[in-house]
Each structure stands twice: as structure tokens, then as C-alpha cells.
Enzyme design. Structure first.
Site, mmCIF file in Angstrom:
data_model
loop_
_atom_site.group_PDB
_atom_site.id
_atom_site.type_symbol
_atom_site.label_atom_id
_atom_site.label_comp_id
_atom_site.label_asym_id
_atom_site.label_seq_id
_atom_site.Cartn_x
_atom_site.Cartn_y
_atom_site.Cartn_z
ATOM 1 N N ASP A 137 0.840 -1.202 0.000
ATOM 2 C CA ASP A 137 0.000 0.000 0.000
ATOM 3 C C ASP A 137 0.876 1.254 0.000
ATOM 4 O O ASP A 137 1.750 1.425 0.848
ATOM 5 C CB ASP A 137 -0.917 -0.004 1.215
ATOM 6 C CG ASP A 137 -1.906 1.135 1.186
ATOM 7 O OD1 ASP A 137 -1.549 2.226 1.671
ATOM 8 O OD2 ASP A 137 -3.025 0.949 0.669
ATOM 9 N N ARG A 138 0.611 2.123 -0.960
ATOM 10 C CA ARG A 138 1.448 3.311 -1.136
ATOM 11 C C ARG A 138 1.275 4.309 0.006
ATOM 12 O O ARG A 138 2.245 4.827 0.559
ATOM 13 C CB ARG A 138 1.109 3.993 -2.477
ATOM 14 C CG ARG A 138 1.679 3.282 -3.703
ATOM 15 C CD ARG A 138 1.122 1.903 -3.963
ATOM 16 N NE ARG A 138 -0.331 1.923 -4.141
ATOM 17 C CZ ARG A 138 -1.139 0.871 -3.995
ATOM 18 N NH1 ARG A 138 -0.648 -0.300 -3.624
ATOM 19 N NH2 ARG A 138 -2.446 0.975 -4.186
ATOM 20 N N THR A 139 0.033 4.585 0.372
ATOM 21 C CA THR A 139 -0.208 5.551 1.445
ATOM 22 C C THR A 139 0.376 5.053 2.766
ATOM 23 O O THR A 139 0.970 5.827 3.531
ATOM 24 C CB THR A 139 -1.713 5.838 1.591
ATOM 25 O OG1 THR A 139 -2.141 6.590 0.457
ATOM 26 C CG2 THR A 139 -2.005 6.640 2.846
ATOM 27 N N CYS A 146 -2.682 4.899 -10.770
ATOM 28 C CA CYS A 146 -2.702 5.141 -9.329
ATOM 29 C C CYS A 146 -1.982 6.453 -9.079
ATOM 30 O O CYS A 146 -0.799 6.585 -9.426
ATOM 31 C CB CYS A 146 -1.997 4.009 -8.579
ATOM 32 S SG CYS A 146 -1.783 4.333 -6.800
ATOM 33 N N ASN A 147 -2.678 7.417 -8.515
ATOM 34 C CA ASN A 147 -2.074 8.717 -8.256
ATOM 35 C C ASN A 147 -1.025 8.660 -7.159
ATOM 36 O O ASN A 147 0.061 9.238 -7.291
ATOM 37 C CB ASN A 147 -3.159 9.724 -7.869
ATOM 38 C CG ASN A 147 -3.990 10.169 -9.050
ATOM 39 O OD1 ASN A 147 -3.656 11.137 -9.726
ATOM 40 N ND2 ASN A 147 -5.084 9.465 -9.318
ATOM 41 N N THR A 148 -1.323 7.962 -6.070
ATOM 42 C CA THR A 148 -0.394 7.932 -4.937
ATOM 43 C C THR A 148 0.948 7.319 -5.335
ATOM 44 O O THR A 148 2.006 7.750 -4.847
ATOM 45 C CB THR A 148 -1.006 7.158 -3.757
ATOM 46 O OG1 THR A 148 -2.319 7.642 -3.496
ATOM 47 C CG2 THR A 148 -0.163 7.319 -2.503
ATOM 48 N N ALA A 149 0.922 6.350 -6.250
ATOM 49 C CA ALA A 149 2.156 5.708 -6.704
ATOM 50 C C ALA A 149 3.103 6.678 -7.384
ATOM 51 O O ALA A 149 4.311 6.396 -7.517
ATOM 52 C CB ALA A 149 1.829 4.555 -7.656
ATOM 53 N N THR A 159 -5.809 10.627 -1.701
ATOM 54 C CA THR A 159 -5.461 9.900 -0.475
ATOM 55 C C THR A 159 -4.561 10.745 0.415
ATOM 56 O O THR A 159 -3.932 11.720 -0.028
ATOM 57 C CB THR A 159 -4.716 8.602 -0.797
ATOM 58 O OG1 THR A 159 -3.470 8.937 -1.428
ATOM 59 C CG2 THR A 159 -5.540 7.684 -1.688
ATOM 60 N N LYS A 181 -12.376 0.488 -2.332
ATOM 61 C CA LYS A 181 -11.395 -0.601 -2.255
ATOM 62 C C LYS A 181 -11.972 -1.855 -1.595
ATOM 63 O O LYS A 181 -11.550 -2.975 -1.898
ATOM 64 C CB LYS A 181 -10.144 -0.147 -1.505
ATOM 65 C CG LYS A 181 -9.211 0.749 -2.328
ATOM 66 C CD LYS A 181 -7.950 1.077 -1.554
ATOM 67 C CE LYS A 181 -6.972 1.942 -2.357
ATOM 68 N NZ LYS A 181 -6.369 1.218 -3.492
ATOM 69 N N CYS A 233 -7.500 10.444 -7.065
ATOM 70 C CA CYS A 233 -7.377 9.048 -6.618
ATOM 71 C C CYS A 233 -8.210 8.233 -7.580
ATOM 72 O O CYS A 233 -9.382 8.563 -7.815
ATOM 73 C CB CYS A 233 -7.872 8.886 -5.187
ATOM 74 S SG CYS A 233 -7.961 7.143 -4.670
#
Length: 246
Positions: free
Chosen positions: A48-50, A84-87, A128, A168, A197
Site C-alpha cells: 500500500d502506497r499511502t 494510481c495517483n499515490t504511486a 489519499t 477498495k 485518486c
């Protein structure tokens, strides 16, 4: 698969599936062979990136994403996308690991948002905790000459619940909950809401959200995929905010 688009997916799976659906929706094609070849690795077990960015997990997602990117480059992909934005906190390292282009969903989303602005643009960032913490959209907004606002802590928690306990987890999300957050950002001065996101992109589809002041990062990534692949776009693609400026 030579001349394919490489997709590092599974971050999360529903967003990856929706990304592929939007690429198909946006590609003008009259037969199977006229569509875009995509090599999709639905790599759901990437950490999980966050959680990693926030320090809640020590499982670094970067090595697996680099491995996937190198595999795709070795197999002849033309360019790589990551729905995926957080990535994109890891974007520079991933791009440095391969010689083919990696499309930056954050920068492209801001490019699309800003190019049609009729007034000074203030984006409301719906993303996120990880994306907010890394200031990916804040920095891209400033580079584009835009101002920005984010949710207050209570609303940001509600947004995270919507993403993690809702989309999710495969659970329904109420339209009223989304609208509460959207109106909160509008009241803070946002005249454009950025769905930063990709789970929120899925939610936009499921709730049939109006898009007058919304720009959807999945739509942007799908449009860029079609454009960079040199394929003609459908009428649906040409109606997306910002597409005529690219």
C-alpha cells in the site's frame, strides 16, 4: 507484445479495470484489431502506497514497480502508465529505471485541468492521505499557475473512508457523502474538483456524478494513452474537459 502500452496495475484492481474500460471507450475502432494493445500487470500484492508514505508500513512498493516497468520495457512496450495517483510519489525513480516514457498522471491531470480554464483556476484536491502528504498535486498546480485547496482533517478522514472502506472494500458509497466533501472544497474556493485518486474515478462512474466542474484522473490517463498511441478518439473522448487543448 511489441508496440503495446505497459500498465502497472492492481493499485487497486477496480481502478485498473476501469482504466482499461475508458481506453476502449475513448478509442475509435470498428473491429478488435483497431484497438490498442495493452500489457497489463494487475500486480495487487504491491504494498500500500499511502501506508508506506505515512510510515504506517515498512513495505516499500518501489522495487516491485521498478521490476514491472523493466519487464514491460524489455518486452517492447512503447510507454508505461500507472493508474494510481499515490504511486506517483515514486515517479522519478521509476522513470529513471527505464528508457521508455512513463506517463505522469498528476502532471497530465493538471495540464488538462488548466488548459481550458476561463478564470483563475483553483483546484480542489480529492486524494489519499499519501498523495496529499507528498504534495504531488499541490506542486503540479503551482507549476501550472493554479491555486489549490485540500480538505480539512475531518473531511479528509471521510474521504479516506470513502476510498478504503468504500471503493477498495467493494462497498457502496452514498452520493450525499461525496457531495458533502465536494461542497466543502467548493466553499473553500475550488472552481474545479480533481479526482486525484483512481478509486474516486470508479466512484464517479458508479454514482453517475455530474462533471461540470470535475476532472477525472483516470479519464485523463486514458485519453493520454489513446493520444500517445496515435489512435483516433471517439466522440465521448472529445467531450472530456481539456482534451481539445492537447
Amino acid at each position: 507484445m511489441r508496440e503495446a502500452v505497459g500498465v502497472i496495475g492492481g493499485l487497486g484492481p477496480a481502478a485498473t479495470a476501469y482504466f482499461m474500460e475508458r481506453v476502449i471507450d475513448f478509442t475509435q475502432a470498428d473491429c478488435d484489431q483497431a484497438h490498442i494493445n495493452m500489457m497489463i500487470f494487475n500486480h495487487c500484492t504491491i504494498g500500500d502506497r499511502t501506508a508506506y508514505i505515512s510510515g504506517a508500513s515498512s513495505e516499500d512498493p518501489l522495487p516491485l514497480m521498478i521490476e514491472d516497468a523493466r519487464d514491460m520495457a524489455a518486452l517492447g512496450c512503447r510507454f508505461i502508465v500507472i493508474p494510481c495517483n499515490t504511486a506517483h510519489y515514486f515517479y522519478e525513480d521509476i522513470q529513471a529505471a527505464v528508457e521508455i516514457p512513463v506517463v505522469n498522471i498528476v502532471r497530465e491531470t493538471l495540464r488538462y485541468a488548466s488548459c481550458e480554464a476561463k478564470a483563475p483556476l483553483c483546484i480542489g484536491i480529492m486524494a489519499t492521505d499519501g498523495t496529499i502528504m507528498t504534495e504531488s498535486y499541490q506542486k503540479a498546480a503551482e507549476e501550472s499557475g493554479c491555486s489549490w485547496v485540500t480538505c480539512d482533517p475531518a473531511m479528509q478522514k471521510k474521504l479516506m473512508d470513502m476510498i478504503y472502506q468504500g471503493v477498495k472494500a467493494g462497498q457502496p458509497v452514498a452520493l450525499a457523502d461525496f457531495e458533502e466533501i465536494a461542497n466543502h472544497l467548493r466553499q473553500k474556493g475550488a472552481n474545479c474538483l480533481v479526482l486525484g485518486c483512481t478509486e474516486l474515478s470508479v466512484l464517479k462512474r458508479d454514482l453517475a456524478l455530474p462533471d461540470e466542474d470535475v476532472i477525472d484522473s483516470i479519464d485523463v490517463l486514458a485519453l493520454e494513452t489513446v493520444r500517445r498511441s496515435g489512435k483516433p478518439m471517439t466522440a465521448a473522448a472529445l467531450r472530456v474537459k481539456g482534451v481539445k487543448c492537447r
